[in-house]
Write an enzyme that holds these catalytic residues in place. Structure first.
Site, PDB file in Angstrom:
ATOM      1  CE  LYS A   1      65.028  -0.202   7.535  1.00  0.00           C
ATOM      2  NZ  LYS A   1      63.572  -0.099   7.820  1.00  0.00           N
TER       3      LYS A   1
ATOM      4  CE1 TYR B   1      63.519   5.357   7.300  1.00  0.00           C
ATOM      5  CE2 TYR B   1      65.178   5.071   9.011  1.00  0.00           C
ATOM      6  CZ  TYR B   1      64.429   4.558   7.964  1.00  0.00           C
ATOM      7  OH  TYR B   1      64.591   3.258   7.569  1.00  0.00           O
TER       8      TYR B   1
ATOM      9  CG  ASN C   1      61.144  -2.853   7.787  1.00  0.00           C
ATOM     10  OD1 ASN C   1      62.266  -2.422   8.066  1.00  0.00           O
ATOM     11  ND2 ASN C   1      60.188  -2.098   7.295  1.00  0.00           N
TER      12      ASN C   1
ATOM     13  CG  HIS D   1      65.926   2.574   3.401  1.00  0.00           C
ATOM     14  ND1 HIS D   1      64.764   3.266   3.646  1.00  0.00           N
ATOM     15  CD2 HIS D   1      66.566   3.236   2.409  1.00  0.00           C
ATOM     16  CE1 HIS D   1      64.723   4.325   2.839  1.00  0.00           C
ATOM     17  NE2 HIS D   1      65.804   4.327   2.076  1.00  0.00           N
TER      18      HIS D   1
ATOM     19  CD  GLU E   1      66.236   7.493   0.873  1.00  0.00           C
ATOM     20  OE1 GLU E   1      66.504   6.465   0.196  1.00  0.00           O
ATOM     21  OE2 GLU E   1      65.171   7.634   1.503  1.00  0.00           O
TER      22      GLU E   1
HETATM   23  P1  DAT Z   1      59.542   1.868   3.918  1.00  0.00           P
HETATM   24  O1  DAT Z   1      60.760   1.487   4.725  1.00  0.00           O
HETATM   25  O2  DAT Z   1      58.834   0.660   3.370  1.00  0.00           O
HETATM   26  O3  DAT Z   1      59.844   2.900   2.857  1.00  0.00           O
HETATM   27  P2  DAT Z   1      58.372   4.038   5.476  1.00  0.00           P
HETATM   28  O4  DAT Z   1      59.268   4.946   4.718  1.00  0.00           O
HETATM   29  O5  DAT Z   1      56.914   4.381   5.538  1.00  0.00           O
HETATM   30  O6  DAT Z   1      58.489   2.531   4.927  1.00  0.00           O
HETATM   31  O7  DAT Z   1      58.876   3.904   6.971  1.00  0.00           O
HETATM   32  C1  DAT Z   1      60.260   3.827   7.251  1.00  0.00           C
HETATM   33  C2  DAT Z   1      60.471   2.798   8.317  1.00  0.00           C
HETATM   34  O8  DAT Z   1      59.783   3.180   9.509  1.00  0.00           O
HETATM   35  C3  DAT Z   1      59.919   1.399   7.986  1.00  0.00           C
HETATM   36  O9  DAT Z   1      60.798   0.648   7.186  1.00  0.00           O
HETATM   37  C4  DAT Z   1      59.724   0.822   9.351  1.00  0.00           C
HETATM   38  C5  DAT Z   1      59.314   2.021  10.180  1.00  0.00           C
HETATM   39  N1  DAT Z   1      57.836   2.092  10.269  1.00  0.00           N
HETATM   40  C6  DAT Z   1      56.993   2.453   9.286  1.00  0.00           C
HETATM   41  N2  DAT Z   1      55.723   2.390   9.698  1.00  0.00           N
HETATM   42  C7  DAT Z   1      55.783   1.967  10.980  1.00  0.00           C
HETATM   43  C8  DAT Z   1      54.803   1.702  11.987  1.00  0.00           C
HETATM   44  N3  DAT Z   1      53.508   1.852  11.735  1.00  0.00           N
HETATM   45  N4  DAT Z   1      55.239   1.262  13.198  1.00  0.00           N
HETATM   46  C9  DAT Z   1      56.555   1.104  13.457  1.00  0.00           C
HETATM   47  N5  DAT Z   1      57.529   1.359  12.565  1.00  0.00           N
HETATM   48  C10 DAT Z   1      57.141   1.783  11.345  1.00  0.00           C
HETATM   49 MG    MG Z   2      60.420   4.873   3.024  1.00  0.00          MG
END
Ligand code: DAT
Ligand code: MG
Length: 151
Positions: free
Chosen positions: A11, A51, A114, A117, A128
């Site tokens: 990212k 997303y 974070n 991805h 994806e």
């Molecule tokens: P991951 O990236 O571990 O698959 P995800 O698909 O649930 O997690 O979410 C996609 C991204 O969205 C994640 O990398 C960071 C952001 N995100 C997830 N939960 C969040 C939250 N509670 N607050 C802010 N950003 C969040």
């Molecule tokens: Mg995810």
């Protein structure tokens, strides 16, 4: 276990912070095969499609804005169990809960920054990869060290 592919993206926080080499090295050293890679500044449409499952979440807008804010390194990695093990190497979504030794656990602090991805399932990975890459961008090549990685 099955040979499979996963979609991995570094990212804009990761690229800005100079973590591209560090992250690629972890997948490379593990033994996975790089099938595709490109540098992209994603459009809003691409980020929203990627997303889509999160579009009702309160953080969706800021998340899309963040992903579009700079350079993303989009990759496809192949290997036995790469989807699940790749997620384990990445660590929990919130870096505060990611174990030390994982990418997020070692390199991040905030959930909205974070670093990386990774696809969460084989079917998600296929979806994806199709969003980010054209079929002809997936390179057909022999990982000649394969006999030293797989029995
Ligand atoms: P991951 O990236 O571990 O698959 P995800 O698909 O649930 O997690 O979410 C996609 C991204 O969205 C994640 O990398 C960071 C952001 N995100 C997830 N939960 C969040 C939250 N509670 N607050 C802010 N950003 C969040
Ligand atoms: Mg995810």
């Amino acid at each position: 276990m099955q040979m499979e592919r996963t979609f991995i993206a570094i990212k804009p926080d990761g690229t800005n912070r100079g973590l591209i080499g560090e992250i690629i090295a972890r997948f490379e050293k593990k033994g996975y095969k790089l099938v595709a890679m490109k540098a992209v500044k994603p459009s809003k449409e691409l980020a929203e499609t990627h997303y889509d499952a999160l579009k009702e979440k309160p953080f969706f807008g800021p998340l899309v804005e963040f992903i579009c804010s700079g350079l993303v390194i989009a990759m496809v990695w192949e290997g036995t169990g790469v989807v699940k093990t790749g997620r384990q190497m990445i660590g929990a979504t919130n870096p505060l809960e990611s174990a030390p030794g994982t990418i997020r656990g070692d390199l991040g602090i905030d959930v909205g920054r974070n670093v990386i991805h990774g696809s969460d399932a084989v079917e998600t990975a296929e979806r994806e990869i199709g969003i980010w890459f054209k079929p002809e961008e997936l390179v057909d090549w022999d990982q000649t060290v394969k006999q030293w990685i797989y029995e």
